[in-house]
Write a protein that holds these residues in place. Sequence first.
Motif, PDB file in Angstrom:
ATOM      1  N   GLN A   1      -5.973   1.250   4.671  1.00 39.22           N
ATOM      2  CA  GLN A   1      -5.617  -0.053   5.522  1.00 39.22           C
ATOM      3  C   GLN A   1      -4.774  -1.000   5.156  1.00 39.22           C
ATOM      4  OE1 GLN A   1      -7.852  -0.391   8.274  1.00 39.22           O
ATOM      5  NE2 GLN A   1      -6.751  -1.921   9.031  1.00 39.22           N
ATOM      6  N   THR A   2      -3.953  -1.312   5.691  1.00 37.77           N
ATOM      7  CA  THR A   2      -2.732  -2.410   5.476  1.00 37.77           C
ATOM      8  C   THR A   2      -2.467  -3.319   6.513  1.00 37.77           C
ATOM      9  OG1 THR A   2      -0.786  -1.526   6.676  1.00 37.77           O
ATOM     10  CG2 THR A   2      -1.339  -0.463   4.619  1.00 37.77           C
ATOM     11  N   ARG A   3      -1.974  -4.446   6.200  1.00 40.39           N
ATOM     12  CA  ARG A   3      -1.822  -5.536   7.003  1.00 40.39           C
ATOM     13  C   ARG A   3      -1.389  -5.186   8.480  1.00 40.39           C
ATOM     14  NH1 ARG A   3       1.387  -9.534   3.116  1.00 40.39           N
ATOM     15  NH2 ARG A   3       0.672  -7.550   1.802  1.00 40.39           N
TER      16      ARG A   3
END
Length: 160
Positions: free
Chosen positions: A99-101
């Motif tokens: 999960q990243t921004r």
Amino acid sequence: MKIEKNAVVRLHYSVAEVGAGPIEDSRVGEPLSILVGHRNVIPGVENALIGHEVGERFEVTVPPEEGYGPRHPNAIQRLPKKVFQKNAVLKPGEVVMIQTREGQRPVVVHKVGMTVVDVDINHPMAGKTLTFDIEVMEVRAGSEEEIAHGHAHGTGGHTH
Ligand code: ZN
């Protein structure tokens, strides 16, 4: 209608590295739904769709420059184990999602420690020349709302 900018296209595809077996095949599920001209897919695939019609099936070979870009050396990053999904297979060489921004993205596991995992943040298909087998399942004009959002709505697209 022929596929053009701002058309919504539902398509099935499979992708393989040139001379190898498929890496991904959408036929395991629903067709993908994209809005053309809004970078919903890599440029090589988007450009190849233009002018095709429903029912057509074709192949396109996409070099890294029109695909997932070149591989960057030294793209190893150390991440805490907690950023990985519980069911992720943390073994060297495995592709896992993090999960990243900017949302979920795939990375390749490099080395697994007690509490941290070293991953290669290059896209797994970076640096590869890929052959896509594409089948156009549906073509329609994008709605004003879809064009404003920059993506397709409905089955296979965004639901919100
Ligand atoms: Zn939307």
